[in-house]
Enzyme design. Structure first.
Site, PDB file in Angstrom:
ATOM      1  N   ASP A 174      -6.860   4.259  -5.020  1.00  0.00           N
ATOM      2  CA  ASP A 174      -7.522   4.130  -3.724  1.00  0.00           C
ATOM      3  C   ASP A 174      -8.202   5.479  -3.488  1.00  0.00           C
ATOM      4  O   ASP A 174      -8.465   6.208  -4.452  1.00  0.00           O
ATOM      5  CB  ASP A 174      -6.499   3.788  -2.626  1.00  0.00           C
ATOM      6  CG  ASP A 174      -7.149   3.320  -1.328  1.00  0.00           C
ATOM      7  OD1 ASP A 174      -7.591   2.158  -1.275  1.00  0.00           O
ATOM      8  OD2 ASP A 174      -7.229   4.121  -0.374  1.00  0.00           O
ATOM      9  N   LYS A 199       0.858  -1.182   0.000  1.00  0.00           N
ATOM     10  CA  LYS A 199       0.000   0.000   0.000  1.00  0.00           C
ATOM     11  C   LYS A 199       0.892   1.228   0.000  1.00  0.00           C
ATOM     12  O   LYS A 199       2.040   1.180   0.474  1.00  0.00           O
ATOM     13  CB  LYS A 199      -0.890   0.019   1.252  1.00  0.00           C
ATOM     14  CG  LYS A 199      -2.202   0.745   1.049  1.00  0.00           C
ATOM     15  CD  LYS A 199      -3.197  -0.057   0.192  1.00  0.00           C
ATOM     16  CE  LYS A 199      -4.516   0.669   0.059  1.00  0.00           C
ATOM     17  NZ  LYS A 199      -5.515  -0.145  -0.672  1.00  0.00           N
TER      18      LYS A 199
END
Length: 450
Positions: free
Chosen positions: A155, A115
């Protein structure tokens, strides 16, 4: 005088670790050596932080912090989104990356977990400012990613526009066209159904929960959804397609909820999509007939009769009191469209209700399983890029539905192996199945030993 460094507080990451470890205790009781393996795997393989300097439209120098947490590569290249939001910090990205490892394992595809992102806020910025930020961000990130190394995606704050800028920057810096980012525009390597995938996949997972638990489907089900972004919009559209009623949407300013038996329509949800592209809020729209807007509220306590809840906004948006309200409203199923939207206390309410009330309790589908559809289609985009081809909507949607059905079955089978309950815990099953897969691969590669 000796100096002892204080432990940095990472509440979101610590919560994620605690949630997963607590459900792995039955496994650790049978195989204590795996507890040490867990301690190894909860440490990222690599954490990268860097300075991002960019020029605003006034010609002034601005600076943000960029991150990439490369958590685990034992199952494939690091895979996980980039988040652009003022709240971004290392704790949130470690929590998201840790969850991503196990989520990706449940898809059955060859993807590791990671991430990244920055505390840059794209809201209120011009296209040129966002482009300049993305090019500066990618100048450093490009050193650490690649089609067979690390494949980021979008995201929060990173949609098609941002992915396009980031892909263009990578291509310019590295002078190569490769599938290094997913969520790209269809004309330059993107996949059909990628924008819809997380929302659609969450509903497909919930559909399996309903089918197995009660032998029913979504027809006539009253569904409460939080969020008003990509995930919530497409979850709502799929619920309507399957015959359910959508009773709510929400955003950071408030909630739009049904006052009776009315459902939001496809047309209204399309209006919400247009509004969100312009940076607007639900309060800017006139509430449709049978609905009211409640300032500063979340939807969980505002609907008196609920069958299914799909929390699809952000982490820790559904707490213990919200969970009790859903239980009192007759909710039978919670499937998470967002990452860790339910607090540990809320999850305890769900799991306890199922054990005590059986079919009258709440069956809980954790995010690492219920919302893995987005990264699953990202994996399918990677496969299409590698083969230099593209599949049509029907092909990708069918593959997505199959992946979600398999993920559900994997969670259920693993849970049954550790429980005699008729409806065993899906969160335990998800954690057990994914951890077993990751730890066995890590052992085979020499990352852990026991």
């Amino acid at each position: 005088m000796s100096y002892v460094a204080s432990k940095v507080s990472e509440p979101e990451f610590e919560q994620a670790v605690s949630e997963i470890r607590s459900t792995l205790e039955p496994l650790f009781a049978k195989r204590p050596e795996l507890a040490k393996a867990f301690d190894v795997l909860k440490v990222p393989e690599r954490v990268i932080t860097f300075r991002v300097v960019w020029e605003d439209d006034k010609g002034q120098c601005q600076v943000n912090t960029g991150y990439r947490v490369q958590f685990s590569s034992v199952l494939g290249p690091y895979k996980g989104g980039l988040r652009l939001h003022p709240s971004v910090n290392l704790s949130i990205l470690k929590f998201l990356g840790f969850e991503q490892v196990f989520k990706n394992a449940l898809t059955g595809l060859h993807m590791g977990g990671g991430k990244g992102g920055s505390d840059f806020d794209p809201k209120g910025k011009s296209d040129n400012e966002i482009r300049r930020f993305c090019y500066s961000f990618m100048r450093e990130l490009s050193r650490h990613i690649g089609a067979d190394t690390d494949v980021p995606a979008g995201d929060i704050g990173v949609g098609g526009r941002e992915v396009g800028f980031l892909f263009g920057a990578y291509k310019q810096i590295r002078n190569e066209w490769v599938g290094v980012l997913t969520g790209k525009g269809y004309d330059f390597g993107g996949s059909k159904i990628r924008p819809e995938a997380t929302g659609y996949g969450c509903v497909y997972y919930a559909e399996e929960m309903i089918r197995v638990a009660r032998g029913e489907d979504f027809k006539g089900k009253r569904v409460v959804i939080s969020g008003a972004g990509n995930v919530a919009q497409f979850a709502a559209l799929k619920v309507l397609e399957l015959g359910g009623l959508v009773l709510s949407l929400s955003d950071s300013k408030g909630a739009l909820v049904a006052t009776g038996d009315e459902s939001l329509s496809v047309d209204f949800i399309n209006q919400v999509a247009e509004l969100k592209l312009k940076g607007g809020y639900l309060k800017d729209l006139s509430a449709p007939s049978g609905f009211k807007y409640v300032e500063g509220a979340r939807p969980w306590k505002l609907v008196s009769k609920v069958d299914v809840a799909l929390p699809s906004a952000t982490q820790n948006e559904l707490d213990e009191e919200d969970a009790k309200a859903l239980l009192a409203a007759g909710c039978g199923f919670v499937a998470e469209g967002a990452n860790m939207p339910s607090t540990l206390e809320a999850i305890k309410v769900f799991e306890t209700s199922r054990k005590e009330k059986g079919n009258q309790g709440i069956w809980y589908g954790p995010g690492k399983a219920a919302n893995c559809g987005g990264v699953a289609v990202s994996g399918l985009e990677m496969a299409q890029n590698s083969a230099r081809l593209q599949w049509d909507d029907e092909t990708v949607d069918a593959k997505l539905k199959g992946i979600m059905q398999t993920a559900f079955a994997t969670c259920l089978d693993a849970a049954k192996a550790f429980s005699d309950d008729q409806l065993p815990s899906l969160v335990e099953g998800a954690n057990l199945a994914s951890f077993n897969k990751v730890v066995e691969a890590a052992k085979a590669q020499g990352d852990v030993w026991y």
